[in-house]
Design a protein around this motif. Sequence first.
Motif, PDB file in Angstrom:
ATOM      1  N   ALA A 164       0.991  -1.567  -0.121  1.00 39.31           N
ATOM      2  CA  ALA A 164       0.091   0.035   0.267  1.00 39.31           C
ATOM      3  C   ALA A 164       0.580   1.424  -0.170  1.00 39.31           C
ATOM      4  O   ALA A 164       0.178   2.056  -0.764  1.00 39.31           O
ATOM      5  CB  ALA A 164      -1.288  -0.079   1.248  1.00 39.31           C
ATOM      6  N   ILE A 165       2.405   1.260   0.291  1.00 38.40           N
ATOM      7  CA  ILE A 165       3.177   2.601   0.936  1.00 38.40           C
ATOM      8  C   ILE A 165       3.360   2.403  -0.806  1.00 38.40           C
ATOM      9  O   ILE A 165       3.443   3.526  -1.091  1.00 38.40           O
ATOM     10  CB  ILE A 165       4.233   1.891   2.288  1.00 38.40           C
ATOM     11  N   THR A 166       3.805   1.262  -1.318  1.00 32.78           N
ATOM     12  CA  THR A 166       5.276   1.525  -2.263  1.00 32.78           C
ATOM     13  C   THR A 166       4.256   1.509  -3.423  1.00 32.78           C
ATOM     14  O   THR A 166       5.338   1.422  -4.612  1.00 32.78           O
ATOM     15  CB  THR A 166       6.362   0.510  -2.015  1.00 32.78           C
ATOM     16  N   GLY A 167       2.853   0.899  -3.111  1.00 30.69           N
ATOM     17  CA  GLY A 167       2.412   0.992  -4.932  1.00 30.69           C
ATOM     18  C   GLY A 167       1.770   1.886  -4.689  1.00 30.69           C
ATOM     19  O   GLY A 167       1.815   3.395  -5.362  1.00 30.69           O
ATOM     20  N   PRO A 168      -0.110   1.566  -4.356  1.00 31.33           N
ATOM     21  CA  PRO A 168      -1.063   2.789  -4.426  1.00 31.33           C
ATOM     22  C   PRO A 168      -0.145   4.463  -4.301  1.00 31.33           C
ATOM     23  O   PRO A 168      -0.658   5.294  -3.947  1.00 31.33           O
ATOM     24  CB  PRO A 168      -2.106   2.475  -4.420  1.00 31.33           C
ATOM     25  N   GLY A 169       0.467   4.095  -2.657  1.00 20.94           N
ATOM     26  CA  GLY A 169       0.678   5.636  -1.820  1.00 20.94           C
ATOM     27  C   GLY A 169       1.140   5.998  -2.374  1.00 20.94           C
ATOM     28  O   GLY A 169       1.653   7.592  -2.685  1.00 20.94           O
ATOM     29  N   LEU A 170       3.277   5.692  -2.985  1.00 21.59           N
ATOM     30  CA  LEU A 170       3.959   6.983  -3.451  1.00 21.59           C
ATOM     31  C   LEU A 170       3.323   7.037  -4.767  1.00 21.59           C
ATOM     32  O   LEU A 170       3.993   7.876  -5.574  1.00 21.59           O
ATOM     33  CB  LEU A 170       4.630   5.475  -3.636  1.00 21.59           C
ATOM     34  N   THR A 171       3.078   5.556  -5.855  1.00 24.28           N
ATOM     35  CA  THR A 171       2.493   6.076  -6.701  1.00 24.28           C
ATOM     36  C   THR A 171       1.199   7.649  -6.764  1.00 24.28           C
ATOM     37  O   THR A 171       1.989   8.741  -7.456  1.00 24.28           O
ATOM     38  CB  THR A 171       1.311   5.575  -7.517  1.00 24.28           C
ATOM     39  N   ASN A 172       0.785   7.936  -5.802  1.00 17.13           N
ATOM     40  CA  ASN A 172       0.062   9.352  -5.863  1.00 17.13           C
ATOM     41  C   ASN A 172       1.126  10.307  -5.269  1.00 17.13           C
ATOM     42  O   ASN A 172       0.363  11.222  -5.513  1.00 17.13           O
ATOM     43  CB  ASN A 172      -1.730   8.622  -4.828  1.00 17.13           C
ATOM     44  N   VAL A 173       1.514  10.610  -4.427  1.00 14.86           N
ATOM     45  CA  VAL A 173       3.012  10.529  -4.035  1.00 14.86           C
ATOM     46  C   VAL A 173       3.130  11.647  -5.506  1.00 14.86           C
ATOM     47  O   VAL A 173       3.504  12.732  -5.748  1.00 14.86           O
ATOM     48  CB  VAL A 173       3.927  10.562  -3.181  1.00 14.86           C
ATOM     49  N   VAL A 174       3.849  10.642  -5.974  1.00 17.47           N
ATOM     50  CA  VAL A 174       4.071  10.508  -8.086  1.00 17.47           C
ATOM     51  C   VAL A 174       3.193  11.874  -8.331  1.00 17.47           C
ATOM     52  O   VAL A 174       4.061  12.464  -9.005  1.00 17.47           O
ATOM     53  CB  VAL A 174       4.757  10.131  -8.109  1.00 17.47           C
ATOM     54  N   LEU A 175       2.251  11.321  -8.521  1.00 12.83           N
ATOM     55  CA  LEU A 175       1.221  11.805  -9.037  1.00 12.83           C
ATOM     56  C   LEU A 175       0.823  13.373  -8.986  1.00 12.83           C
ATOM     57  O   LEU A 175       1.120  14.347  -9.439  1.00 12.83           O
ATOM     58  CB  LEU A 175       0.355  11.560  -9.801  1.00 12.83           C
ATOM     59  N   GLN A 176       0.771  13.694  -7.818  1.00 16.01           N
ATOM     60  CA  GLN A 176       1.441  15.052  -7.012  1.00 16.01           C
ATOM     61  C   GLN A 176       1.866  16.149  -6.903  1.00 16.01           C
ATOM     62  O   GLN A 176       2.276  16.704  -7.180  1.00 16.01           O
ATOM     63  CB  GLN A 176       0.420  14.728  -5.516  1.00 16.01           C
ATOM     64  N   GLU A 177       3.191  15.196  -7.393  1.00 19.78           N
ATOM     65  CA  GLU A 177       4.640  15.946  -6.842  1.00 19.78           C
ATOM     66  C   GLU A 177       4.569  16.534  -9.015  1.00 19.78           C
ATOM     67  O   GLU A 177       4.734  17.180  -9.012  1.00 19.78           O
ATOM     68  CB  GLU A 177       5.438  14.703  -6.794  1.00 19.78           C
ATOM     69  N   LEU A 178       4.070  15.897  -9.032  1.00 18.46           N
ATOM     70  CA  LEU A 178       4.307  16.036 -11.063  1.00 18.46           C
ATOM     71  C   LEU A 178       3.710  17.407 -11.601  1.00 18.46           C
ATOM     72  O   LEU A 178       2.872  17.156 -12.458  1.00 18.46           O
ATOM     73  CB  LEU A 178       4.678  14.278 -12.082  1.00 18.46           C
ATOM     74  N   GLY A 179       2.220  16.518 -11.082  1.00 22.24           N
ATOM     75  CA  GLY A 179       0.536  16.868 -10.805  1.00 22.24           C
ATOM     76  C   GLY A 179      -0.008  16.684 -12.423  1.00 22.24           C
ATOM     77  O   GLY A 179      -0.644  17.586 -13.593  1.00 22.24           O
ATOM     78  N   ARG A 232      15.306   9.252  -4.725  1.00 19.56           N
ATOM     79  CA  ARG A 232      15.468   8.981  -3.668  1.00 19.56           C
ATOM     80  C   ARG A 232      15.015   9.787  -1.761  1.00 19.56           C
ATOM     81  O   ARG A 232      15.150   9.126  -1.474  1.00 19.56           O
ATOM     82  CB  ARG A 232      17.221   9.670  -3.108  1.00 19.56           C
ATOM     83  N   ARG A 233      14.743  11.197  -2.206  1.00 17.51           N
ATOM     84  CA  ARG A 233      13.648  11.579  -0.892  1.00 17.51           C
ATOM     85  C   ARG A 233      12.866  10.874  -0.727  1.00 17.51           C
ATOM     86  O   ARG A 233      12.463  10.638  -0.029  1.00 17.51           O
ATOM     87  CB  ARG A 233      13.442  12.974  -1.497  1.00 17.51           C
ATOM     88  N   LEU A 234      12.017  10.394  -2.269  1.00 18.00           N
ATOM     89  CA  LEU A 234      10.503   9.845  -1.816  1.00 18.00           C
ATOM     90  C   LEU A 234      10.357   8.563  -0.872  1.00 18.00           C
ATOM     91  O   LEU A 234       9.919   8.012  -0.434  1.00 18.00           O
ATOM     92  CB  LEU A 234      10.012   9.921  -3.591  1.00 18.00           C
ATOM     93  N   ALA A 235      11.730   7.852  -1.995  1.00 20.59           N
ATOM     94  CA  ALA A 235      11.913   6.490  -1.420  1.00 20.59           C
ATOM     95  C   ALA A 235      12.806   6.834   0.410  1.00 20.59           C
ATOM     96  O   ALA A 235      12.330   5.313   1.229  1.00 20.59           O
ATOM     97  CB  ALA A 235      13.107   5.900  -1.954  1.00 20.59           C
ATOM     98  N   LYS A 236      13.299   7.252   0.353  1.00 23.44           N
ATOM     99  CA  LYS A 236      13.959   7.273   1.790  1.00 23.44           C
ATOM    100  C   LYS A 236      12.283   7.741   3.336  1.00 23.44           C
ATOM    101  O   LYS A 236      12.028   7.334   4.352  1.00 23.44           O
ATOM    102  CB  LYS A 236      13.810   8.855   2.179  1.00 23.44           C
ATOM    103  N   GLN A 237      11.235   8.837   2.855  1.00 27.16           N
ATOM    104  CA  GLN A 237       9.741   8.984   2.817  1.00 27.16           C
ATOM    105  C   GLN A 237       9.283   7.592   3.151  1.00 27.16           C
ATOM    106  O   GLN A 237       8.842   7.566   4.556  1.00 27.16           O
ATOM    107  CB  GLN A 237       9.674   9.988   2.683  1.00 27.16           C
ATOM    108  N   ALA A 238       9.357   7.024   2.149  1.00 27.40           N
ATOM    109  CA  ALA A 238       8.679   5.373   2.046  1.00 27.40           C
ATOM    110  C   ALA A 238       8.737   4.881   2.680  1.00 27.40           C
ATOM    111  O   ALA A 238       8.352   3.974   3.767  1.00 27.40           O
ATOM    112  CB  ALA A 238       7.991   5.164   0.917  1.00 27.40           C
ATOM    113  N   LEU A 239      10.541   4.530   2.913  1.00 25.16           N
ATOM    114  CA  LEU A 239      11.436   3.651   3.782  1.00 25.16           C
ATOM    115  C   LEU A 239      11.045   3.910   5.530  1.00 25.16           C
ATOM    116  O   LEU A 239      10.741   2.924   6.018  1.00 25.16           O
ATOM    117  CB  LEU A 239      12.833   3.294   3.801  1.00 25.16           C
ATOM    118  N   LEU A 240      10.981   5.247   5.749  1.00 26.64           N
ATOM    119  CA  LEU A 240      10.714   5.442   6.905  1.00 26.64           C
ATOM    120  C   LEU A 240       9.170   4.672   7.735  1.00 26.64           C
ATOM    121  O   LEU A 240      10.047   4.460   8.694  1.00 26.64           O
ATOM    122  CB  LEU A 240      11.003   7.322   7.337  1.00 26.64           C
ATOM    123  N   LEU A 241       8.228   5.019   6.756  1.00 26.04           N
ATOM    124  CA  LEU A 241       7.096   4.713   7.064  1.00 26.04           C
ATOM    125  C   LEU A 241       7.192   3.051   6.900  1.00 26.04           C
ATOM    126  O   LEU A 241       6.182   2.918   8.394  1.00 26.04           O
ATOM    127  CB  LEU A 241       6.159   5.302   5.718  1.00 26.04           C
TER     128      LEU A 241
END
Length: 219
Positions: free
Chosen positions: A166-181, A203-212
């Motif tokens: 959920a974090i590395t799939g849909p969650g991270l995908t949604n973050v990428v979509l928001q960042e790139l608009g 790398r920044r997004l990967a670190k945030q996902a890993l922290l969670l």
Amino acid sequence: MPTPTFFRLPDEKRERFVDEAINEFADRSYAEASLSQIVKRVGIAKGSVYQYFADKLDLYRWLLIEEVPRRRREFVGVIDDADTDFWAALETQIERGMAFLVEHPKLARITAAAADPTAHEEVRGLHRAVCQAGEAELERSLERGIRRGAISKDVDPKIAVHFVTAITGPGLTNVVLQELGADLHEILASDELRRKLDPRRRRRLAKQALLLIQRGLGA
């Protein structure tokens, strides 16, 4: 699935056929994709393709369930017992997963198209098979993390795999979509948008996902 005849083809001819099949299914919907166009670009008789695969669905299923995941594994890497730092290896996998979208958009488009709920009725359900294979691989990685003490022994890997996905799939995908608009199809179709998902941002997004993930699973 491919016949023995397909694997007996010369490497160059087989690779060209696969590359053209990827191009066809990445650039068109399943319903619009044509075996005739694939064999025309490869330079073989249309009847030859039926010596390799039963039909269009057979070829598409193989690409989606075996060939594309294989290429993704080779690109992203697999966590194994040789990895001394489980968390560092997982962070690298997460970053490489985003890099896969940047460097192999055609392969990513094939997978994304199969996930579309409006996909052709013949291909519905294939995406779930892809997800299940990925989940099984992730579950094995989590089991390695538990054996090494990186993940709490109280964690059930069969449950944790859904949490991590959920974090590395849909969650991270949604973050990428928001960042790139943009939506996923726009990103996969635009070199300019994909360039914005540069190594520093990944790398920044990967670190945030890993922290969670660490906070939820860490020993």
